[in-house]
Design a protein around this motif. Structure first.
Motif, PDB file in Angstrom:
ATOM      1  N   ILE A  60       0.843  -1.209   0.000  1.00 43.12           N
ATOM      2  CA  ILE A  60       0.000   0.000   0.000  1.00 43.12           C
ATOM      3  C   ILE A  60       0.873   1.252   0.000  1.00 43.12           C
ATOM      4  CG2 ILE A  60      -1.632   1.362   1.387  1.00 43.12           C
ATOM      5  CD1 ILE A  60      -2.909  -1.396   2.187  1.00 43.12           C
ATOM      6  N   ALA A  67       2.400   6.408  -6.886  1.00 45.01           N
ATOM      7  CA  ALA A  67       1.323   7.227  -7.454  1.00 45.01           C
ATOM      8  C   ALA A  67       1.594   8.709  -7.237  1.00 45.01           C
ATOM      9  CB  ALA A  67      -0.018   6.833  -6.834  1.00 45.01           C
ATOM     10  N   TYR A 134     -15.677  -5.513   0.963  1.00 41.09           N
ATOM     11  CA  TYR A 134     -15.458  -4.064   1.069  1.00 41.09           C
ATOM     12  C   TYR A 134     -14.546  -3.517  -0.038  1.00 41.09           C
ATOM     13  CZ  TYR A 134     -17.889  -4.581   5.446  1.00 41.09           C
ATOM     14  OH  TYR A 134     -18.844  -4.871   6.382  1.00 41.09           O
ATOM     15  N   GLN A 135     -14.358  -4.308  -1.085  1.00 40.07           N
ATOM     16  CA  GLN A 135     -13.572  -3.880  -2.257  1.00 40.07           C
ATOM     17  C   GLN A 135     -12.176  -3.381  -1.888  1.00 40.07           C
ATOM     18  OE1 GLN A 135     -17.050  -1.708  -4.347  1.00 40.07           O
ATOM     19  NE2 GLN A 135     -15.614  -2.161  -5.972  1.00 40.07           N
ATOM     20  N   ILE A 136     -11.539  -4.143  -1.013  1.00 41.10           N
ATOM     21  CA  ILE A 136     -10.150  -3.832  -0.669  1.00 41.10           C
ATOM     22  C   ILE A 136      -9.267  -4.676  -1.592  1.00 41.10           C
ATOM     23  CG2 ILE A 136      -8.383  -4.041   1.139  1.00 41.10           C
ATOM     24  CD1 ILE A 136     -10.864  -3.674   3.134  1.00 41.10           C
TER      25      ILE A 136
ATOM     26  N   LYS B  23     -11.089   1.061  -2.134  1.00 36.19           N
ATOM     27  CA  LYS B  23     -10.484   1.521  -0.874  1.00 36.19           C
ATOM     28  C   LYS B  23      -9.034   1.930  -1.095  1.00 36.19           C
ATOM     29  CE  LYS B  23     -14.040   0.604   1.867  1.00 36.19           C
ATOM     30  NZ  LYS B  23     -14.986   0.102   0.879  1.00 36.19           N
ATOM     31  N   CYS B  24      -8.507   2.640  -0.123  1.00 40.83           N
ATOM     32  CA  CYS B  24      -7.114   3.073  -0.129  1.00 40.83           C
ATOM     33  C   CYS B  24      -6.208   1.883  -0.400  1.00 40.83           C
ATOM     34  CB  CYS B  24      -6.759   3.694   1.218  1.00 40.83           C
ATOM     35  SG  CYS B  24      -5.017   4.096   1.425  1.00 40.83           S
ATOM     36  N   PRO B  25      -5.202   1.966  -1.250  1.00 42.14           N
ATOM     37  CA  PRO B  25      -4.731   3.170  -1.960  1.00 42.14           C
ATOM     38  C   PRO B  25      -5.235   3.244  -3.400  1.00 42.14           C
ATOM     39  CG  PRO B  25      -3.077   1.485  -2.186  1.00 42.14           C
ATOM     40  CD  PRO B  25      -4.273   0.834  -1.494  1.00 42.14           C
ATOM     41  N   MET B  26      -6.227   2.404  -3.755  1.00 42.39           N
ATOM     42  CA  MET B  26      -6.577   2.271  -5.168  1.00 42.39           C
ATOM     43  C   MET B  26      -7.095   3.554  -5.829  1.00 42.39           C
ATOM     44  SD  MET B  26      -5.247  -0.466  -5.594  1.00 42.39           S
ATOM     45  CE  MET B  26      -5.453  -1.036  -7.268  1.00 42.39           C
ATOM     46  N   ILE B  28      -6.067   6.575  -5.490  1.00 39.02           N
ATOM     47  CA  ILE B  28      -4.868   7.346  -5.865  1.00 39.02           C
ATOM     48  C   ILE B  28      -4.073   6.611  -6.958  1.00 39.02           C
ATOM     49  CG2 ILE B  28      -2.561   7.919  -4.949  1.00 39.02           C
ATOM     50  CD1 ILE B  28      -4.502  10.080  -4.287  1.00 39.02           C
TER      51      ILE B  28
END
Lengths: 197, 85
Positions: A60, A67, A134-136, B23-26, B28
């Motif tokens: 992450i 990014a 939760y689309q993580i 969700k984070c970090p996607m 960005i």
């Protein structure tokens, strides 16, 4: 109201500046400041753990940094190297001990265990289900995104030797094996943040 | 090109990135990929439902130099209009 010659000149200059560059008027002030001379920032992560709950923050932070335009490098060492073995590989290593290690801890980004509440795979399975709900992003998705954003992965030469891993066992995006001195040099460069995860 | 002249209410050509639900970090990460598909000076619209995006997009903008020209929220959807540097 009276204006001096100098003030009129200044107003004239301001007007012509506005007319010549109308785009400038909509750019927020803080964005123009960072445009001036932003030094290249760098993130260096020492990824020494192969567990799900540590690979996640590694990937992450690496993704977010890349990014944001940071030069991002992940040094993978000891258990932290195994998730970066090609997912398709089952048993890696040259001698029986190395093969046995790979058998007990299947390498690859899709086969991570958790540092706690692993419960023979029940923990990771539940986390996987919750992540989907939760689309993580999964570690695999995060790894692919990191590679697409140009995150550099560097394997530890000593760990490669210990586990009997060859260059072709690793993910496609893996760079050349390096040692501690290379990483220390990177970590002490200016505008560099380094993490030990 | 000025934003106010050619694009008063998102009517001009505007590339949209739908990052809702991610969700984070996607948000960005996808934004960093999507901003490369528009040319310098053009706009990219990003939709996201991540409340963390408010702080994250501000930080991203400051770090990359791409500016946030518009920012709204409605029904839990955060909308950012970004201009590529």
């Amino acid at each position: 109201m009276t204006t001096t010659v100098a003030e009129r000149d200044l107003l004239g200059l301001l007007e012509s500046a506005v007319n010549e560059a109308p785009v400038e008027t909509i750019v927020p002030a803080e964005a123009t400041q960072s445009e001036v001379e932003a030094p290249v920032r760098q993130l260096v992560i020492i990824n020494w753990s192969g567990e799900f709950d540590r690979i996640m923050p590694t990937l992450i932070m690496a993704n977010a940094a890349a990014a944001m335009g940071y030069k991002t490098k992940v040094f993978t060492t000891f258990w932290g190297l195994l998730p970066f073995v090609n997912d398709q590989k089952r048993i890696v290593g040259e001698n029986w001990m190395q093969k046995m290690l790979a058998f007990m801890q299947r390498p690859g980004i899709s086969h991570l265990k958790m540092s706690k509440m692993n419960f023979l795979g029940m923990g990771p399975w539940m986390i996987g289900q919750l992540s989907k709900k939760y689309q993580i992003a999964s570690p695999k998705e995060l790894l692919e995104a990191a590679e697409a954003l140009g995150v550099e992965f560097m394997p530890c030469q000593m760990t490669m030797d210990m586990f009997g891993l060859k260059r072709e066992d690793m993910i496609d995006g893996m760079g050349e094996p390096v040692g501690a001195a290379t990483v220390l040099e990177l970590m002490t460069q200016p505008n560099t943040a380094s993490l030990f995860i | 090109m000025t934003l106010t002249d050619t694009n008063p209410a998102g009517t001009a050509k505007l590339t949209t990135l739908d990052a809702r639900g991610l969700k984070c970090p996607m948000p960005i990460v996808k934004t960093a990929q999507a901003i490369k598909t528009v040319t310098a000076g053009e706009m990219l619209e990003v939709l996201t439902t991540d409340p963390g995006a408010v702080a994250d997009f501000a930080a991203w903008s400051r770090s990359t130099g791409n500016s946030i020209v518009e920012q709204t929220v409605a029904d839990g959807v955060y909308r950012f209009v970004l201009q590529r540097k």
